[in-house]
Scaffold this active site. Structure first.
Site, PDB file in Angstrom:
ATOM      1  N   HIS A 260     -26.078   9.528 -19.763  1.00 16.46           N
ATOM      2  CA  HIS A 260     -25.224   8.877 -20.766  1.00 16.46           C
ATOM      3  C   HIS A 260     -23.797   9.353 -20.584  1.00 16.46           C
ATOM      4  O   HIS A 260     -23.567  10.506 -20.240  1.00 16.46           O
ATOM      5  CB  HIS A 260     -25.708   9.219 -22.190  1.00 16.46           C
ATOM      6  CG  HIS A 260     -25.226   8.253 -23.199  1.00 16.46           C
ATOM      7  ND1 HIS A 260     -23.997   8.375 -23.799  1.00 16.46           N
ATOM      8  CD2 HIS A 260     -25.778   7.119 -23.680  1.00 16.46           C
ATOM      9  CE1 HIS A 260     -23.831   7.361 -24.618  1.00 16.46           C
ATOM     10  NE2 HIS A 260     -24.882   6.574 -24.565  1.00 16.46           N
ATOM     11  N   ASP A 314     -32.859   4.099 -24.374  1.00 22.00           N
ATOM     12  CA  ASP A 314     -33.705   3.104 -23.711  1.00 22.00           C
ATOM     13  C   ASP A 314     -34.984   3.695 -23.134  1.00 22.00           C
ATOM     14  O   ASP A 314     -35.911   2.957 -22.812  1.00 22.00           O
ATOM     15  CB  ASP A 314     -32.908   2.432 -22.579  1.00 22.00           C
ATOM     16  CG  ASP A 314     -31.724   1.673 -23.123  1.00 22.00           C
ATOM     17  OD1 ASP A 314     -31.931   0.836 -24.012  1.00 22.00           O
ATOM     18  OD2 ASP A 314     -30.591   1.935 -22.686  1.00 22.00           O
TER      19      ASP A 314
END
Ligand code: COA
Length: 377
Positions: A260, A314
């Site tokens: 991320h 996710d």
């Protein structure tokens, strides 16, 4: 060409916002001052939508009013349904969602009304209708009739109900509600930024949401949840996970659902979805997808700890949606149906204090060239 990695606007502050705060080092996500764990534990997606749009949690009468407005909007205009029926059945559902949002703009008499009141009403309509467009498309493209929502029920309930017309399992609805809350906003992520860039030209709210949907579609952003599912299918069995990871690392292949731009700790949304995915699996007697995801994490995490790569939102949403029986092609559209709340909250904020976004680039191209006639090149 320069060897320098493009900055990707990393750490560049481009706006002031009072909507969402992320502490990437501590793995903390906060909406309007409320920790995400507190909201998932206690609030509904509808309450969180109000919170993101208006800045405070709703009173009972405000919440009742919002639910009534959502229920009133939970019907697709015939024009829109007819339009969906003209599209090729193999069209990507994210493309269809973007067409649907654009079509909603053409059908909305207030589309170009830039007042806060009109834009608020558009945000409610988009939140009510994007899930209907998603599910109508799912059914039309499979040669089935779209299912009308039960307007006495929540957005999370109808997200599942309108897929196949079956009354959803209460824990699946609870998980979907949590997933919708967890995906609703995330500061200046790529799709929200693209929505704000579009709005900053004083283009209308529907157009800005269309930009956002198309930005979310990419596998480095919202498309990652579907990519995680593809990876799990490729792995096939829990026992294959470690070899798959070894191979991916050796071939410098990315593990989707990991890493991320902002989090340098485990994404707090992944922590909650991991728990729910495990519980869903146990209740359904099908823990294979959860276990496989967990095995990938166990094998991959030690290898990338120095790069501070951790599971993101996710990673565990994929196995949770899989156990709920949701078609893979709808994973990313569900993300959009939740994030539309965050997008529109940011758009209201952008319109209220607007300035055009127009960054600069570092020019590294040729200079001083002279035109040569075509026969001399
Ligand atoms: N698997 C393996 N390596 C990864 C990785 C992943 N999922 N994500 C990042 N890396 C590596 C990169 O290869 C890079 O290594 P290097 O420095 O040796 O070149 C390093 O970690 C930094 O990655 P970078 O791509 O520069 O980070 P970013 O901030 O630009 O990208 C993401 C962030 C999310 C795009 C990236 O982590 C990614 O592609 N993840 C997979 C897709 C995904 O899950 N997206 C959903 C995000 S919520």
């Amino acid at each position: 060409m320069s060897d320098k990695k493009p900055s990707g606007l990393e750490d560049v502050v481009v706006a002031q916002s009072s909507i969402c705060y992320i502490d990437g080092q501590r793995g903390q996500l906060v909406y309007r001052g409320y920790d995400i764990d507190d909201l998932v534990e206690n609030a509904s997606f509808e309450e969180v939508a109000w919170l993101l749009w208006h800045g405070d949690l709703p009173t009972q009468s405000e919440l009742d009013g919002l639910k009534a407005d959502l229920a009133h909007s939970m019907v697709l205009p015939d024009h829109l349904l007819d339009l969906l029926k003209t599209l090729p059945f193999d069209a990507n559902p994210m493309r269809v969602l973007s067409i649907g949002a654009a079509a909603m703009g053409t059908l909305d008499p207030a589309a170009d009304d830039m007042s806060g009141e009109a834009n608020n009403a558009k945000a409610v309509r988009l939140t009510a209708q994007l899930p209907l467009i998603m599910n109508a498309w799912h059914r039309i493209s499979s040669d089935m009739t779209p299912i009308a929502p039960d307007v006495t029920e929540s957005l999370a309930y109808n997200m599942l109900y309108c897929m196949n017309g079956e009354v959803p399992d209460p824990y699946a609805v609870e998980t979907m509600d949590a997933a919708l809350i967890l995906h609703a906003d995330h500061e200046l992520n790529a799709s929200t930024f693209s929505a704000r860039v579009t709005a900053a030209t004083l283009s209308d709210l529907h157009s800005a949401v269309v930009s956002a949907i198309n930005t979310l579609k990419g596998p480095l952003h919202g498309g990652a949840n579907e990519a995680v599912m593809k990876m799990l299918e490729e792995i096939g069995e829990v026992d294959n996970a470690a070899d798959y990871v070894e191979n991916a690392v050796a071939n410098k292949k990315k593990i989707m659902g990991f890493g991320h731009r902002v989090y340098k700790a485990k994404d707090p949304r992944a922590v909650i979805l991991e728990r729910m995915s495990e519980e869903l699996g146990k209740r359904a007697g099908n823990t294979k997808w959860f276990q496989m995801t967990h095995a990938v994490e166990e094998a991959f995490q030690p290898k990338v700890i120095e790069k501070q790569l951790f599971p993101n939102v996710d990673f565990y949403s994929a196995s949770a949606y899989q156990v709920m029986g949701i078609p893979h092609s709808l994973f990313t559209p569900i993300f959009a149906c939740s994030r539309v709340v965050g997008w529109t909250a940011h758009l209201l904020e952008q319109y209220a204090n607007n300035r055009l976004f127009r960054p600069s680039s570092d020019y590294i191209g040729e200079t001083g060239r002279k035109y040569a006639p075509i026969g001399e090149r």
